[in-house]
Design an enzyme around this catalytic site. Structure first.
Site, PDB file in Angstrom:
ATOM      1  N   CYS A  83       6.924  -0.828  -8.164  1.00 50.61           N
ATOM      2  CA  CYS A  83       8.297  -0.489  -8.523  1.00 50.61           C
ATOM      3  C   CYS A  83       8.356   0.883  -9.219  1.00 50.61           C
ATOM      4  O   CYS A  83       7.541   1.199 -10.067  1.00 50.61           O
ATOM      5  CB  CYS A  83       8.959  -1.499  -9.436  1.00 50.61           C
ATOM      6  SG  CYS A  83       8.992  -3.150  -8.751  1.00 50.61           S
ATOM      7  N   ARG A 140       5.074   3.757  -5.249  1.00 52.81           N
ATOM      8  CA  ARG A 140       4.918   2.648  -6.190  1.00 52.81           C
ATOM      9  C   ARG A 140       5.456   1.325  -5.629  1.00 52.81           C
ATOM     10  O   ARG A 140       5.201   0.260  -6.186  1.00 52.81           O
ATOM     11  CB  ARG A 140       5.657   2.961  -7.495  1.00 52.81           C
ATOM     12  CG  ARG A 140       5.173   4.201  -8.193  1.00 52.81           C
ATOM     13  CD  ARG A 140       5.953   4.404  -9.470  1.00 52.81           C
ATOM     14  NE  ARG A 140       5.644   3.369 -10.425  1.00 52.81           N
ATOM     15  CZ  ARG A 140       4.688   3.426 -11.334  1.00 52.81           C
ATOM     16  NH1 ARG A 140       3.948   4.512 -11.424  1.00 52.81           N
ATOM     17  NH2 ARG A 140       4.466   2.442 -12.160  1.00 52.81           N
ATOM     18  N   TRP A 173       8.749  -3.251  -5.297  1.00 56.62           N
ATOM     19  CA  TRP A 173       7.616  -3.953  -4.701  1.00 56.62           C
ATOM     20  C   TRP A 173       7.789  -5.393  -5.159  1.00 56.62           C
ATOM     21  O   TRP A 173       7.618  -5.714  -6.340  1.00 56.62           O
ATOM     22  CB  TRP A 173       6.301  -3.381  -5.206  1.00 56.62           C
ATOM     23  CG  TRP A 173       5.085  -3.962  -4.541  1.00 56.62           C
ATOM     24  CD1 TRP A 173       4.516  -3.538  -3.375  1.00 56.62           C
ATOM     25  CD2 TRP A 173       4.282  -5.062  -5.006  1.00 56.62           C
ATOM     26  NE1 TRP A 173       3.413  -4.307  -3.086  1.00 56.62           N
ATOM     27  CE2 TRP A 173       3.249  -5.256  -4.076  1.00 56.62           C
ATOM     28  CE3 TRP A 173       4.343  -5.897  -6.106  1.00 56.62           C
ATOM     29  CZ2 TRP A 173       2.281  -6.236  -4.206  1.00 56.62           C
ATOM     30  CZ3 TRP A 173       3.384  -6.886  -6.245  1.00 56.62           C
ATOM     31  CH2 TRP A 173       2.364  -7.047  -5.300  1.00 56.62           C
ATOM     32  N   ASN A 219      10.627  -2.820 -13.912  1.00 53.89           N
ATOM     33  CA  ASN A 219       9.294  -2.797 -13.321  1.00 53.89           C
ATOM     34  C   ASN A 219       8.417  -3.701 -14.174  1.00 53.89           C
ATOM     35  O   ASN A 219       8.285  -3.457 -15.371  1.00 53.89           O
ATOM     36  CB  ASN A 219       8.776  -1.349 -13.332  1.00 53.89           C
ATOM     37  CG  ASN A 219       7.343  -1.233 -12.851  1.00 53.89           C
ATOM     38  OD1 ASN A 219       6.801  -2.169 -12.286  1.00 53.89           O
ATOM     39  ND2 ASN A 219       6.741  -0.075 -13.078  1.00 53.89           N
ATOM     40  N   GLU A 238     -16.288   0.278   0.383  1.00 54.30           N
ATOM     41  CA  GLU A 238     -15.127   1.175   0.318  1.00 54.30           C
ATOM     42  C   GLU A 238     -14.631   1.526   1.729  1.00 54.30           C
ATOM     43  O   GLU A 238     -13.420   1.569   1.982  1.00 54.30           O
ATOM     44  CB  GLU A 238     -15.504   2.434  -0.484  1.00 54.30           C
ATOM     45  CG  GLU A 238     -14.462   3.541  -0.538  1.00 54.30           C
ATOM     46  CD  GLU A 238     -13.125   3.121  -1.138  1.00 54.30           C
ATOM     47  OE1 GLU A 238     -13.008   2.026  -1.682  1.00 54.30           O
ATOM     48  OE2 GLU A 238     -12.173   3.911  -1.025  1.00 54.30           O
ATOM     49  N   LYS A 278     -10.899   0.755   3.122  1.00 53.40           N
ATOM     50  CA  LYS A 278      -9.999   1.786   3.673  1.00 53.40           C
ATOM     51  C   LYS A 278      -9.460   1.334   5.019  1.00 53.40           C
ATOM     52  O   LYS A 278      -8.278   1.441   5.291  1.00 53.40           O
ATOM     53  CB  LYS A 278     -10.740   3.124   3.880  1.00 53.40           C
ATOM     54  CG  LYS A 278     -11.014   3.995   2.699  1.00 53.40           C
ATOM     55  CD  LYS A 278      -9.829   4.537   1.969  1.00 53.40           C
ATOM     56  CE  LYS A 278      -9.238   3.583   1.002  1.00 53.40           C
ATOM     57  NZ  LYS A 278      -9.746   3.500  -0.326  1.00 53.40           N
ATOM     58  N   GLU A 320      -6.944  -1.773   4.700  1.00 55.19           N
ATOM     59  CA  GLU A 320      -5.641  -1.588   4.053  1.00 55.19           C
ATOM     60  C   GLU A 320      -4.680  -0.715   4.856  1.00 55.19           C
ATOM     61  O   GLU A 320      -3.475  -0.903   4.747  1.00 55.19           O
ATOM     62  CB  GLU A 320      -5.765  -1.129   2.594  1.00 55.19           C
ATOM     63  CG  GLU A 320      -6.296   0.245   2.353  1.00 55.19           C
ATOM     64  CD  GLU A 320      -6.411   0.570   0.859  1.00 55.19           C
ATOM     65  OE1 GLU A 320      -5.688   0.002   0.040  1.00 55.19           O
ATOM     66  OE2 GLU A 320      -7.232   1.446   0.527  1.00 55.19           O
ATOM     67  N   HIS A 349     -28.230 -12.698   6.930  1.00 57.94           N
ATOM     68  CA  HIS A 349     -28.066 -13.991   6.262  1.00 57.94           C
ATOM     69  C   HIS A 349     -26.718 -14.641   6.578  1.00 57.94           C
ATOM     70  O   HIS A 349     -26.251 -15.480   5.830  1.00 57.94           O
ATOM     71  CB  HIS A 349     -28.225 -13.820   4.748  1.00 57.94           C
ATOM     72  CG  HIS A 349     -29.582 -13.344   4.357  1.00 57.94           C
ATOM     73  ND1 HIS A 349     -30.699 -14.143   4.417  1.00 57.94           N
ATOM     74  CD2 HIS A 349     -30.020 -12.124   3.947  1.00 57.94           C
ATOM     75  CE1 HIS A 349     -31.759 -13.443   4.029  1.00 57.94           C
ATOM     76  NE2 HIS A 349     -31.377 -12.210   3.755  1.00 57.94           N
ATOM     77  N   LYS A 396       0.883   1.648  -4.764  1.00 59.46           N
ATOM     78  CA  LYS A 396      -0.155   2.518  -5.300  1.00 59.46           C
ATOM     79  C   LYS A 396      -0.628   2.060  -6.676  1.00 59.46           C
ATOM     80  O   LYS A 396      -1.805   2.129  -6.995  1.00 59.46           O
ATOM     81  CB  LYS A 396       0.411   3.940  -5.384  1.00 59.46           C
ATOM     82  CG  LYS A 396      -0.571   4.985  -5.858  1.00 59.46           C
ATOM     83  CD  LYS A 396      -1.618   5.248  -4.812  1.00 59.46           C
ATOM     84  CE  LYS A 396      -2.656   6.254  -5.254  1.00 59.46           C
ATOM     85  NZ  LYS A 396      -3.842   6.188  -4.392  1.00 59.46           N
TER      86      LYS A 396
END
Ligand code: M6R
Length: 610
Positions: free
Chosen positions: A2, A27, A74, A100, A483, A487, A490, A506, A605
């Site tokens: 938000c 946001r 959001w 928010n 990472e 990426k 998302e 395994h 974010k």
């Protein structure tokens, strides 16, 4: 999570609010709304979807005002739709509020208000707060008092802005757990969740702390606590330039931020390298160096990408400084009974500096007496202000929701902290000097990797139909595998998992067939041969492989379908280089799939809720 923006002055606030919302859209972007006072009446316009939808609607309705607040959402409580969008209003539509955060005790408050015959039109926790303020106004209080009484009953987090037609000369803001900044203008004032929304208008800002509020007038502001104690706030200068938060000629912020890395990485170590001493100089840790170096244990807490950077930090600190180091998800740390003592140093990493879980974990570590350090990007953010000492990564504003340049800059700062401690413990001058020299060479090597953009794009185009991906690496490059997978998932919505390469046999190996591509991060380091064996195991099961390998690796080309060749550096710095092709790979796959890489679905974010 938000974005809030507000204006009180003499100009038409509509373009100011819309522009501010666009700068805050990272946001949250599921719905947006605007509330103004026009001819003594409150006028609220709300729209599902992006800010541009709201902008179109506002244009159609052709309104103007010199007083307004706005919000980009959001969703936490209630689906993203027009009714649940902010601002929310009281029964008579005289009071309007944007929020928010999360009101945790909203069910209790709602029941109480319902008993007093208040009715509710939305599914949001925010509407309960408006009606609660209304209930105190109805008891004869002025707006400021009503807000204070309401906030003293609320459990949870908030950054709020409130307008009231009966007191149109002021807007009220308050903060607890969610950021709120006042922008000081000339005969006009602004409020926002972060400075990005203000810098087109002013560089003079006042950051509210938790439990603080302000009555903001056209020509002044009065700050106090929510318990009504007057406080003096310092006006600070921000140095952010407008072009730093613009896309420029790039199609997406994410690509701009990937491409900026030679500079952002350089900015992270600029003025901090001590070539002769083979060490680093970190102003934010001055006076704390010995205490950190004497720590019995280092604990690093973070979330998401910052947590991956923390894992690389663990490898660095244990290898070079020889201090036992643990990495923990901030969200887990805060809800168990962590063993933390005054002999520990706890480092909290956060790009935004506002992540609720990380902030709460930091407060918990502080309560337990540990030395609490912050590694943040956003200057003046809550985590930066809450930490005892810390280091800014100076990556510049990161707007794309997928973190890229912040990650590589976090790695640089972790390397600088490592060397600072290690030189006080066991690292030799020669070894320290080598690390510093290698760090200095990193930006040029990143330039070389970025030249591979077209090549990586071509590889990406081959994989847009993939449903799953595996990312595999060892040692320093295991966190890079995590990472790389984050990426991809998302922004492209392709399921991807990162594993230590050897762990693959395994379990995950059961997934391998010719539809399941694997990305191997395989620089020629001490575990290279072992990783090559893992590659053979995947090949034997018809898995397609993309390898991130060194330039002079002669073996790899004959083993895998696609090789992305990058320059070499020392092991501890390799993740700064190996992560970049993975950022580009994810970016191009998502773009080819026609997805919004800067604002992926369901994400925001800055995660200021638990
Ligand atoms: O601002 P922070 O570094 O505290 O944010 C932590 C995570 O929310 C963040 O890294 C998130 O995982 C990103 N979307 C990753 O690209």
């Amino acid at each position: 999570m938000c974005g809030i923006v507000g204006y009180i002055g003499t100009k038409n606030c509509i373009p100011i609010l819309i522009e501010g919302l666009k700068r805050l859209e990272y946001r949250g972007y599921d719905s947006a709304g605007i509330g103004v006072i026009k001819n003594g009446l409150c006028r609220v316009i709300k729209q599902k979807g992006k800010v541009v939808e709201l902008e179109n609607e506002v244009e159609k309705q052709n309104t103007s005002s010199t007083f307004g607040i706005a919000h980009t959402r959001w969703a936490t409580h209630g689906v993203p739709n027009q009714i649940n969008a902010h601002p929310h209003t009281d029964t008579e539509e005289k009071l309007f509020l944007v929020h928010n955060g999360i009101i945790e005790n909203y069910t209790v408050l709602k029941k109480r208000l319902e008993l007093d015959s208040y009715e509710f039109y939305s599914e949001t926790d925010t509407e309960i707060l408006v009606k609660l303020i209304e209930s105190f106004l109805n008891k004869g209080n002025v707006l400021c008092k009503a807000v204070q009484y309401a906030l003293n009953e609320v459990k949870g987090t908030y950054g709020i802005a409130v307008g009231y037609t009966d007191e149109p000369d002021k807007l009220i803001v308050a903060k607890k757990g969610s950021p709120l900044v006042i922008g000081i203008g000339d005969g006009e004032n602004f409020i926002a969740s972060d400075v990005n929304a203000l810098i087109a208008h002013t560089s003079r800002v006042v950051y509210l702390e938790d439990g603080e509020m302000a009555e903001v007038y056209r020509d002044r502001f009065e700050a106090k606590t929510i318990e009504d104690e007057e406080i003096q706030k310092e006006i600070q200068e921000v140095t952010l330039a407008l072009d730093e938060i613009s896309k420029g000629d790039y199609d997406h912020f994410m690509l701009k931020e990937i491409m900026e890395q030679p500079l952002s990485v350089k900015n992270s170590f600029r003025g901090r390298l001590l070539f002769e001493e083979g060490s680093s100089k970190l102003g934010g840790l001055q006076g704390y160096e010995e205490r950190i170096a004497r720590s019995k244990r280092i604990l690093i807490c973070a979330c998401g990408t910052s947590w991956h950077a923390a894992l690389v930090g663990e490898y660095m600190i244990e290898q070079f400084a020889g201090i036992p180091t643990e990495v923990e998800y901030a969200s887990e740390f805060r809800y168990r009974n962590p063993i933390v003592t005054p002999d520990d140093t706890c480092i909290f990493i956060s790009q935004s500096g506002e992540t609720a879980d990380t902030l709460a974990a930091m407060k918990e570590a502080k309560r337990r007496g540990a030395l609490v350090l912050g590694i943040c990007n956003v200057v003046g953010s809550s985590i930066a202000r809450e930490s005892e000492a810390g280091v800014y990564i100076h990556a510049g504003p990161e707007i794309g929701v997928a973190s890229t340049k912040a990650f590589t800059s976090q790695l640089v700062v972790l390397a600088l902290i490592t060397i600072l401690i290690a030189r006080r413990r066991q690292l030799s001058l020669i070894d320290g000097q080598e690390i510093i020299r290698e760090l200095d060479l990193i930006p040029a090597k990143i330039e070389q990797i970025l030249e591979l953009n077209d090549e990586i794009k071509a590889i990406a185009n081959e994989f847009t139909g993939a449903k799953n991906f595996l990312y595999l690496g060892r040692g320093y490059n295991f966190p890079v595998a995590l990472e790389g997978a984050l990426k991809l998932k998302e922004i492209s919505y392709i399921h991807a998992e990162g594993y230590p390469a050897a762990e693959m046999k395994h379990g995950p190996i059961a997934l391998i067939d010719d539809n399941m591509p694997s990305v191997f991060i395989t620089p020629q380091d001490s575990v290279y041969d072992k990783v090559v064996s893992n590659i053979e195991e995947i090949k034997a099961r018809s898995g397609k492989i993309i390898a991130i390998a060194n330039m002079d690796d002669e073996k790899i080309g004959s083993l895998v379908e696609y090789t992305i060749r990058i320059p070499e550096t020392i092991r501890m710095l390799m993740p700064i280089l190996t992560s970049i092709p993975l950022q580009l790979l994810a970016y191009h796959i998502a773009v080819k799939k026609g997805l919004n890489v800067d604002q992926p679905r369901n994400l925001a974010k800055s995660v200021t809720v638990e």
